[in-house]
Design a protein around this motif. Sequence first.
Motif, PDB file in Angstrom:
ATOM      1  N   UNK A 115      -7.638   9.286  10.462  1.00 18.82           N
ATOM      2  CA  UNK A 115      -6.234   8.423  10.309  1.00 18.82           C
ATOM      3  C   UNK A 115      -6.361   8.083   8.918  1.00 18.82           C
ATOM      4  N   UNK A 116      -4.863   8.131   8.150  1.00 23.84           N
ATOM      5  CA  UNK A 116      -4.740   7.449   7.064  1.00 23.84           C
ATOM      6  C   UNK A 116      -3.561   6.720   6.840  1.00 23.84           C
ATOM      7  N   UNK A 117      -3.187   6.301   8.129  1.00 28.49           N
ATOM      8  CA  UNK A 117      -1.921   5.235   8.128  1.00 28.49           C
ATOM      9  C   UNK A 117      -2.545   3.903   8.915  1.00 28.49           C
ATOM     10  N   UNK A 118      -2.246   2.818   8.217  1.00 29.01           N
ATOM     11  CA  UNK A 118      -2.533   1.600   8.730  1.00 29.01           C
ATOM     12  C   UNK A 118      -2.192   1.500  10.425  1.00 29.01           C
ATOM     13  N   UNK A 147      -5.436   9.965  -2.887  1.00 34.70           N
ATOM     14  CA  UNK A 147      -4.817   8.658  -3.053  1.00 34.70           C
ATOM     15  C   UNK A 147      -3.283   8.905  -3.014  1.00 34.70           C
ATOM     16  N   UNK A 148      -2.874   9.748  -2.043  1.00 33.17           N
ATOM     17  CA  UNK A 148      -1.413   9.919  -1.878  1.00 33.17           C
ATOM     18  C   UNK A 148      -0.758  10.859  -2.984  1.00 33.17           C
ATOM     19  N   UNK A 192       0.814  -1.146   0.086  1.00 36.67           N
ATOM     20  CA  UNK A 192      -0.041  -0.069  -0.053  1.00 36.67           C
ATOM     21  C   UNK A 192       0.908   1.281  -0.088  1.00 36.67           C
ATOM     22  N   UNK A 193       0.621   2.122  -0.996  1.00 36.80           N
ATOM     23  CA  UNK A 193       1.290   3.452  -1.038  1.00 36.80           C
ATOM     24  C   UNK A 193       0.521   4.416  -0.465  1.00 36.80           C
ATOM     25  N   UNK A 194       0.845   5.132   0.647  1.00 34.81           N
ATOM     26  CA  UNK A 194       0.094   5.882   1.386  1.00 34.81           C
ATOM     27  C   UNK A 194       0.354   7.605   0.903  1.00 34.81           C
ATOM     28  N   UNK A 205      -8.218   9.569   4.407  1.00 38.97           N
ATOM     29  CA  UNK A 205      -7.341   8.402   3.650  1.00 38.97           C
ATOM     30  C   UNK A 205      -6.539   8.855   2.520  1.00 38.97           C
ATOM     31  N   UNK A 206      -6.792  10.177   2.228  1.00 43.50           N
ATOM     32  CA  UNK A 206      -5.819  10.735   1.064  1.00 43.50           C
ATOM     33  C   UNK A 206      -4.513  10.674   1.146  1.00 43.50           C
ATOM     34  N   UNK A 207      -3.881  10.674   2.616  1.00 41.75           N
ATOM     35  CA  UNK A 207      -2.372  10.527   2.732  1.00 41.75           C
ATOM     36  C   UNK A 207      -1.908  11.758   3.477  1.00 41.75           C
ATOM     37  N   UNK A 208      -2.739  12.550   3.796  1.00 40.03           N
ATOM     38  CA  UNK A 208      -2.344  13.809   4.613  1.00 40.03           C
ATOM     39  C   UNK A 208      -1.667  13.653   5.807  1.00 40.03           C
ATOM     40  N   UNK A 209      -2.231  12.938   6.682  1.00 38.71           N
ATOM     41  CA  UNK A 209      -1.662  12.568   7.965  1.00 38.71           C
ATOM     42  C   UNK A 209      -0.156  12.074   7.810  1.00 38.71           C
TER      43      UNK A 209
END
Length: 331
Positions: free
Chosen positions: A323-326, A216-217, A23-25, A46-50
């Motif tokens: 949160x957008x990190x696993x 999407x990152x 997965x590419x965050x 979930x866009x990757x901001x955090x």
Amino acid sequence: MNSPSSESIAVEAVDLVKRFGDFTAVDGISFAVPAGTVLGMLGPNGAGKTTAVRMMTTLSTPTSGTARINGHDVREDPDGVRRSMGLTGQAATVDELLTGRENMRMVGGLYGIGRRALKQRTEQLLAQFSLSDAGDKTVREYSGGMRRRIDLAVSLLAAPPVLFLDEPTTGLDPHSRNELWEVLRGLVDAGTTLVLTTQYLEEADQLADRIVVIDTGKIIAEGTPLELKTQAGAASLVATVTHAADLPAARGLLARVSDEVFVDEHARALTLPAGGLADLTRVAALLDESGIAVDDLGLSRPSLDDVFLSLTGHRAQHATDTADEPQGADA
């Protein structure tokens, strides 16, 4: 537009990438933030901001690429980065069992601030954030807006030149949100550089000098709020007539200006593409000469929500779980 000199850049992301397994965050984002300005990182849940903020604040190691904060590289000089910035996360990090002043003393001690200077700085910040009267109350007695303000005050104890704000107003009521916006404007006026992540389109519009739109990152657009709105289409002219019976006649008049006139009978409004103030003046004259009463007449630019829809195909989301990190991602 001329690029700012390297000496004036407070925050710089250079091809930042973060992967978690397959997965590419964050997928190769780059931007530069001039000192004393506000960058809004706008994107849905979930866009990757955090994840991007975590890399820029040394909480997570980039898979590739790097970032520089006040001239300090996150890979080569993480301690210098941490000395140069403050971070306010999505949830308040203060101890709710301690009072506001006790939280300030505890964190100030960790920064190594001397007792006399810390007392002076604490009272200054509590006053700045309208928390002086609540300073001896435990944080669990604070409202949501007060908790966000004490969290922000704590992050400013060491007077960092750069401040990262990750979803700072999520969960706040409109009044508390407006209060916090005023505080942030004051910080920028005093020279602080802000990097702000948000899902609130109005927040980005109100605070940011420039916006990067992330989905999407990846950065899919960037510019000033006005530049981004222009990407979504030209301005529209909207005329609201007083009496619904006048709509057909008004439509006929406005057809002299444009052959694309949209009529909303429920709102008694007519909308047409507008080239600028000349069209507004012409429409005003036509309606006035015809004797058609008008409640409102003006130019309307696309909103940032329109921009988001045109860029991503969906509206911005206002989820509370941002949160957008696993779970278990490295810190």
